[in-house]
Design a protein around this motif. Structure first.
Motif, PDB file in Angstrom:
ATOM      1  N   THR A 260       1.579   5.181   1.197  1.00  0.00           N
ATOM      2  CA  THR A 260       1.511   5.725   2.557  1.00  0.00           C
ATOM      3  C   THR A 260       0.095   6.130   2.949  1.00  0.00           C
ATOM      4  O   THR A 260      -0.382   5.801   4.043  1.00  0.00           O
ATOM      5  CB  THR A 260       2.459   6.932   2.696  1.00  0.00           C
ATOM      6  OG1 THR A 260       3.781   6.515   2.366  1.00  0.00           O
ATOM      7  CG2 THR A 260       2.448   7.496   4.106  1.00  0.00           C
ATOM      8  N   GLU A 261      -0.615   6.807   2.060  1.00  0.00           N
ATOM      9  CA  GLU A 261      -1.967   7.267   2.382  1.00  0.00           C
ATOM     10  C   GLU A 261      -2.919   6.089   2.624  1.00  0.00           C
ATOM     11  O   GLU A 261      -3.656   6.054   3.606  1.00  0.00           O
ATOM     12  CB  GLU A 261      -2.513   8.141   1.253  1.00  0.00           C
ATOM     13  CG  GLU A 261      -3.916   8.645   1.525  1.00  0.00           C
ATOM     14  CD  GLU A 261      -4.489   9.447   0.370  1.00  0.00           C
ATOM     15  OE1 GLU A 261      -5.717   9.623   0.366  1.00  0.00           O
ATOM     16  OE2 GLU A 261      -3.726   9.870  -0.521  1.00  0.00           O
ATOM     17  N   ARG A 262      -2.866   5.111   1.757  1.00  0.00           N
ATOM     18  CA  ARG A 262      -3.753   3.953   1.925  1.00  0.00           C
ATOM     19  C   ARG A 262      -3.361   3.117   3.143  1.00  0.00           C
ATOM     20  O   ARG A 262      -4.221   2.525   3.790  1.00  0.00           O
ATOM     21  CB  ARG A 262      -3.753   3.104   0.660  1.00  0.00           C
ATOM     22  CG  ARG A 262      -4.468   3.822  -0.461  1.00  0.00           C
ATOM     23  CD  ARG A 262      -4.975   2.904  -1.484  1.00  0.00           C
ATOM     24  NE  ARG A 262      -5.780   3.658  -2.432  1.00  0.00           N
ATOM     25  CZ  ARG A 262      -6.047   3.276  -3.629  1.00  0.00           C
ATOM     26  NH1 ARG A 262      -5.580   2.117  -4.059  1.00  0.00           N
ATOM     27  NH2 ARG A 262      -6.778   4.002  -4.425  1.00  0.00           N
TER      28      ARG A 262
ATOM     29  N   LEU B 295       0.844  -1.188   0.000  1.00  0.00           N
ATOM     30  CA  LEU B 295       0.000   0.000   0.000  1.00  0.00           C
ATOM     31  C   LEU B 295       0.879   1.237   0.000  1.00  0.00           C
ATOM     32  O   LEU B 295       1.950   1.236   0.606  1.00  0.00           O
ATOM     33  CB  LEU B 295      -0.887   0.037   1.256  1.00  0.00           C
ATOM     34  CG  LEU B 295      -1.882  -1.092   1.466  1.00  0.00           C
ATOM     35  CD1 LEU B 295      -2.533  -0.978   2.842  1.00  0.00           C
ATOM     36  CD2 LEU B 295      -2.938  -1.073   0.389  1.00  0.00           C
TER      37      LEU B 295
ATOM     38  N   HIS C 287      -2.217   4.350   5.951  1.00  0.00           N
ATOM     39  CA  HIS C 287      -2.797   5.056   7.097  1.00  0.00           C
ATOM     40  C   HIS C 287      -4.309   4.834   7.163  1.00  0.00           C
ATOM     41  O   HIS C 287      -4.868   4.675   8.256  1.00  0.00           O
ATOM     42  CB  HIS C 287      -2.446   6.540   7.058  1.00  0.00           C
ATOM     43  CG  HIS C 287      -0.998   6.824   7.334  1.00  0.00           C
ATOM     44  ND1 HIS C 287      -0.384   6.476   8.513  1.00  0.00           N
ATOM     45  CD2 HIS C 287      -0.037   7.397   6.580  1.00  0.00           C
ATOM     46  CE1 HIS C 287       0.893   6.827   8.477  1.00  0.00           C
ATOM     47  NE2 HIS C 287       1.128   7.391   7.300  1.00  0.00           N
ATOM     48  N   GLN C 288      -4.973   4.813   6.023  1.00  0.00           N
ATOM     49  CA  GLN C 288      -6.410   4.523   6.004  1.00  0.00           C
ATOM     50  C   GLN C 288      -6.677   3.108   6.519  1.00  0.00           C
ATOM     51  O   GLN C 288      -7.593   2.875   7.306  1.00  0.00           O
ATOM     52  CB  GLN C 288      -6.970   4.657   4.586  1.00  0.00           C
ATOM     53  CG  GLN C 288      -7.015   6.085   4.064  1.00  0.00           C
ATOM     54  CD  GLN C 288      -7.426   6.136   2.592  1.00  0.00           C
ATOM     55  OE1 GLN C 288      -7.431   5.125   1.896  1.00  0.00           O
ATOM     56  NE2 GLN C 288      -7.758   7.331   2.126  1.00  0.00           N
ATOM     57  N   PHE C 289      -5.867   2.172   6.074  1.00  0.00           N
ATOM     58  CA  PHE C 289      -6.018   0.776   6.471  1.00  0.00           C
ATOM     59  C   PHE C 289      -5.813   0.610   7.975  1.00  0.00           C
ATOM     60  O   PHE C 289      -6.622  -0.009   8.665  1.00  0.00           O
ATOM     61  CB  PHE C 289      -5.033  -0.085   5.684  1.00  0.00           C
ATOM     62  CG  PHE C 289      -5.059  -1.537   6.045  1.00  0.00           C
ATOM     63  CD1 PHE C 289      -6.143  -2.341   5.728  1.00  0.00           C
ATOM     64  CD2 PHE C 289      -3.988  -2.110   6.720  1.00  0.00           C
ATOM     65  CE1 PHE C 289      -6.171  -3.686   6.058  1.00  0.00           C
ATOM     66  CE2 PHE C 289      -4.006  -3.459   7.059  1.00  0.00           C
ATOM     67  CZ  PHE C 289      -5.100  -4.246   6.723  1.00  0.00           C
ATOM     68  N   THR C 290      -4.747   1.191   8.509  1.00  0.00           N
ATOM     69  CA  THR C 290      -4.486   1.051   9.941  1.00  0.00           C
ATOM     70  C   THR C 290      -5.543   1.781  10.768  1.00  0.00           C
ATOM     71  O   THR C 290      -5.886   1.331  11.861  1.00  0.00           O
ATOM     72  CB  THR C 290      -3.076   1.525  10.322  1.00  0.00           C
ATOM     73  OG1 THR C 290      -2.892   2.879   9.872  1.00  0.00           O
ATOM     74  CG2 THR C 290      -2.016   0.631   9.707  1.00  0.00           C
ATOM     75  N   ALA C 291      -6.085   2.881  10.252  1.00  0.00           N
ATOM     76  CA  ALA C 291      -7.157   3.577  10.967  1.00  0.00           C
ATOM     77  C   ALA C 291      -8.393   2.684  11.055  1.00  0.00           C
ATOM     78  O   ALA C 291      -9.057   2.628  12.104  1.00  0.00           O
ATOM     79  CB  ALA C 291      -7.495   4.898  10.276  1.00  0.00           C
ATOM     80  N   LEU C 292      -8.713   1.970   9.991  1.00  0.00           N
ATOM     81  CA  LEU C 292      -9.847   1.050  10.014  1.00  0.00           C
ATOM     82  C   LEU C 292      -9.611  -0.082  11.017  1.00  0.00           C
ATOM     83  O   LEU C 292     -10.527  -0.488  11.732  1.00  0.00           O
ATOM     84  CB  LEU C 292     -10.089   0.466   8.626  1.00  0.00           C
ATOM     85  CG  LEU C 292     -10.688   1.419   7.593  1.00  0.00           C
ATOM     86  CD1 LEU C 292     -10.649   0.775   6.204  1.00  0.00           C
ATOM     87  CD2 LEU C 292     -12.104   1.788   7.969  1.00  0.00           C
TER      88      LEU C 292
END
Length: 92
Positions: A55-57, A53, A59-64
């Motif tokens: 970097t942006e995705r 992934l 961070h989105q993934f880990t936030a989920l």
């Protein structure tokens, strides 16, 4: 109809072991080996955990992953059902 050949060599004791196991399941050697190899191949593929992934995705993934789970009425109903072994029910 099967039309792809897979050939391999085995020690006699390996062949005998496979034949014995296959016969216990009512299968021939080829069907037994093909089924066993496919099951193992699927397990290997399903065990693959690497994916890439940006970097942006990421961070989105880990936030989920870090977010609390949402409400799940189906799961709540499932978890409210008593298991047969905890209710004293006899299964025959």
């Amino acid at each position: 109809m099967r039309d792809a050949a897979i050939n391999l060599r085995a020690l006699p004791e390996q062949r005998d072991l496979i034949d014995h196991a296959a016969s216990l399941l009512g299968k021939n050697r080829s069907d037994f080996m093909l089924e066993a190899a496919c099951e193992r191949a699927q397990a290997v593929l399903l065990d693959q955990v690497f994916f890439s992934l940006d970097t942006e995705r990421f961070h989105q993934f880990t936030a989920l992953l870090d977010a609390p789970p949402g409400e799940n009425p189906g799961l709540e109903r499932l978890m409210a059902v008593k298991s047969p072994w905890s209710t004293g029910t006899q299964w025959v």
